[in-house]
Design a protein around this motif. Structure first.
Motif, PDB file in Angstrom:
ATOM      1  N   ARG A  59     -19.079   2.418  22.501  1.00  0.00           N
ATOM      2  CA  ARG A  59     -18.662   1.095  23.011  1.00  0.00           C
ATOM      3  C   ARG A  59     -19.875   0.200  23.228  1.00  0.00           C
ATOM      4  N   VAL A  60     -20.959   0.762  23.735  1.00  0.00           N
ATOM      5  CA  VAL A  60     -22.197   0.000  23.927  1.00  0.00           C
ATOM      6  C   VAL A  60     -22.736  -0.454  22.575  1.00  0.00           C
ATOM      7  N   ALA A  61     -22.721   0.438  21.592  1.00  0.00           N
ATOM      8  CA  ALA A  61     -23.206   0.084  20.256  1.00  0.00           C
ATOM      9  C   ALA A  61     -22.369  -1.052  19.662  1.00  0.00           C
ATOM     10  N   GLU A  62     -21.065  -1.010  19.872  1.00  0.00           N
ATOM     11  CA  GLU A  62     -20.172  -2.067  19.399  1.00  0.00           C
ATOM     12  C   GLU A  62     -20.515  -3.403  20.071  1.00  0.00           C
ATOM     13  N   ALA A  63     -20.686  -3.370  21.380  1.00  0.00           N
ATOM     14  CA  ALA A  63     -21.012  -4.592  22.120  1.00  0.00           C
ATOM     15  C   ALA A  63     -22.379  -5.135  21.714  1.00  0.00           C
ATOM     16  N   LYS A  64     -23.337  -4.253  21.522  1.00  0.00           N
ATOM     17  CA  LYS A  64     -24.684  -4.667  21.121  1.00  0.00           C
ATOM     18  C   LYS A  64     -24.644  -5.323  19.742  1.00  0.00           C
ATOM     19  N   ALA A  65     -23.911  -4.720  18.817  1.00  0.00           N
ATOM     20  CA  ALA A  65     -23.808  -5.281  17.472  1.00  0.00           C
ATOM     21  C   ALA A  65     -23.168  -6.662  17.512  1.00  0.00           C
ATOM     22  N   ASP A  96     -20.883 -24.485  21.571  1.00  0.00           N
ATOM     23  CA  ASP A  96     -21.955 -25.024  20.732  1.00  0.00           C
ATOM     24  C   ASP A  96     -23.298 -25.104  21.439  1.00  0.00           C
ATOM     25  N   ASN A  97     -23.314 -25.015  22.739  1.00  0.00           N
ATOM     26  CA  ASN A  97     -24.551 -25.250  23.490  1.00  0.00           C
ATOM     27  C   ASN A  97     -25.078 -23.999  24.199  1.00  0.00           C
ATOM     28  N   VAL A  98     -25.004 -22.879  23.542  1.00  0.00           N
ATOM     29  CA  VAL A  98     -25.471 -21.626  24.132  1.00  0.00           C
ATOM     30  C   VAL A  98     -26.852 -21.299  23.570  1.00  0.00           C
ATOM     31  N   ARG A  99     -27.740 -20.909  24.449  1.00  0.00           N
ATOM     32  CA  ARG A  99     -29.089 -20.529  24.014  1.00  0.00           C
ATOM     33  C   ARG A  99     -29.120 -19.054  23.645  1.00  0.00           C
ATOM     34  N   GLU A 100     -30.039 -18.735  22.771  1.00  0.00           N
ATOM     35  CA  GLU A 100     -30.222 -17.327  22.405  1.00  0.00           C
ATOM     36  C   GLU A 100     -30.589 -16.498  23.633  1.00  0.00           C
ATOM     37  N   SER A 101     -31.317 -17.099  24.564  1.00  0.00           N
ATOM     38  CA  SER A 101     -31.729 -16.369  25.772  1.00  0.00           C
ATOM     39  C   SER A 101     -30.525 -15.942  26.606  1.00  0.00           C
ATOM     40  N   THR A 102     -29.439 -16.692  26.527  1.00  0.00           N
ATOM     41  CA  THR A 102     -28.220 -16.308  27.243  1.00  0.00           C
ATOM     42  C   THR A 102     -27.677 -15.003  26.665  1.00  0.00           C
ATOM     43  N   ILE A 103     -27.687 -14.905  25.350  1.00  0.00           N
ATOM     44  CA  ILE A 103     -27.213 -13.683  24.693  1.00  0.00           C
ATOM     45  C   ILE A 103     -28.178 -12.537  24.975  1.00  0.00           C
ATOM     46  N   THR A 104     -29.471 -12.845  24.949  1.00  0.00           N
ATOM     47  CA  THR A 104     -30.478 -11.822  25.254  1.00  0.00           C
ATOM     48  C   THR A 104     -30.267 -11.271  26.663  1.00  0.00           C
ATOM     49  N   GLU A 147     -25.686  -9.183  18.943  1.00  0.00           N
ATOM     50  CA  GLU A 147     -26.700  -9.522  17.937  1.00  0.00           C
ATOM     51  C   GLU A 147     -26.124 -10.448  16.870  1.00  0.00           C
ATOM     52  N   GLN A 148     -24.876 -10.220  16.481  1.00  0.00           N
ATOM     53  CA  GLN A 148     -24.215 -11.092  15.507  1.00  0.00           C
ATOM     54  C   GLN A 148     -24.068 -12.504  16.082  1.00  0.00           C
ATOM     55  N   ILE A 149     -23.685 -12.611  17.337  1.00  0.00           N
ATOM     56  CA  ILE A 149     -23.540 -13.919  17.984  1.00  0.00           C
ATOM     57  C   ILE A 149     -24.891 -14.626  18.054  1.00  0.00           C
ATOM     58  N   ALA A 150     -25.946 -13.886  18.352  1.00  0.00           N
ATOM     59  CA  ALA A 150     -27.285 -14.484  18.407  1.00  0.00           C
ATOM     60  C   ALA A 150     -27.666 -15.057  17.040  1.00  0.00           C
ATOM     61  N   VAL A 151     -27.343 -14.340  15.974  1.00  0.00           N
ATOM     62  CA  VAL A 151     -27.631 -14.829  14.616  1.00  0.00           C
ATOM     63  C   VAL A 151     -26.820 -16.097  14.334  1.00  0.00           C
ATOM     64  N   LEU A 206     -18.311  -8.179  26.811  1.00  0.00           N
ATOM     65  CA  LEU A 206     -17.803  -8.592  25.503  1.00  0.00           C
ATOM     66  C   LEU A 206     -17.018  -9.896  25.598  1.00  0.00           C
ATOM     67  N   LYS A 207     -16.206 -10.053  26.645  1.00  0.00           N
ATOM     68  CA  LYS A 207     -15.461 -11.302  26.831  1.00  0.00           C
ATOM     69  C   LYS A 207     -16.413 -12.473  27.034  1.00  0.00           C
ATOM     70  N   GLN A 208     -17.461 -12.256  27.817  1.00  0.00           N
ATOM     71  CA  GLN A 208     -18.452 -13.312  28.012  1.00  0.00           C
ATOM     72  C   GLN A 208     -19.117 -13.672  26.687  1.00  0.00           C
ATOM     73  N   LEU A 209     -19.464 -12.660  25.909  1.00  0.00           N
ATOM     74  CA  LEU A 209     -20.101 -12.909  24.615  1.00  0.00           C
ATOM     75  C   LEU A 209     -19.188 -13.708  23.695  1.00  0.00           C
ATOM     76  N   GLU A 210     -17.914 -13.358  23.666  1.00  0.00           N
ATOM     77  CA  GLU A 210     -16.967 -14.083  22.808  1.00  0.00           C
ATOM     78  C   GLU A 210     -16.817 -15.531  23.280  1.00  0.00           C
ATOM     79  N   ALA A 211     -16.826 -15.743  24.584  1.00  0.00           N
ATOM     80  CA  ALA A 211     -16.754 -17.111  25.106  1.00  0.00           C
ATOM     81  C   ALA A 211     -17.998 -17.896  24.697  1.00  0.00           C
TER      82      ALA A 211
END
Length: 144
Positions: free
Chosen positions: A114-120, A76-84, A123-127, A66-71
């Motif tokens: 907790r997994v469902a929260e992180a997944k959501a 501005d230069n993050v690819r969707e594949s990174t989130i995937t 997915e929000q970050i990817a959008v 989750l911390k990595q996702l928030e970072a």
């Protein structure tokens, strides 16, 4: 099964203990290392202790993701594949927790949540990332 993504703590079901002990003997015969094994007696207090430690380990690893996702969300230069990739790590972690269902018992629901929260959130970050790319394309008049 590795309990910590970046650690050296493994849980092996009782059915695999014979193989682990044989492997430990081989490692010790090599003389350079040892493979400490801690047997967990099948008692309620021991099962509870293993469940608490396993849950804490899973919660920690989910928190790191989750911390990595928030970072990533702040960049501005993050690819969707990174989130995937992080979603795949999350799925792997969740799979490990599901395999430990007999140990985690009632604690598995908390891990599932907790997994469902992180997944959501992932997915929000990817959008959000896709929207930033779409806006940049529009601003530049590109059709990528």
């Amino acid at each position: 099964m590795r309990l910590k993504t970046n650690g050296h703590l493994y849980w092996v079901p009782a059915a695999g203990s014979k193989n682990v002990r044989a492997f430990a003997r081989v490692v010790e015969k090599l003389g350079a290392s040892e493979l400490p094994c801690i047997a967990v007696v099948d008692r309620e207090d021991a099962r509870g202790d293993v469940a608490r430690r396993a849950q804490a380990s899973f919660e920690h690893d989910i928190g790191v993701l989750l911390k990595q996702l928030e970072a990533f969300a702040a960049k501005d230069n993050v690819r969707e594949s990174t989130i995937t990739g992080r979603l795949e790590e999350l799925a792997t972690l969740h799979g490990k927790a599901r395999l430990m269902k007999s140990v985690l018992r009632d604690r598995l629901d908390a891990i599932d949540a907790r997994v469902a929260e992180a997944k959501a959130r992932a997915e929000q970050i990817a959008v959000e990332i896709r929207a930033r790319y779409d806006k940049a394309e529009e601003d530049l008049g590109l059709d990528l």
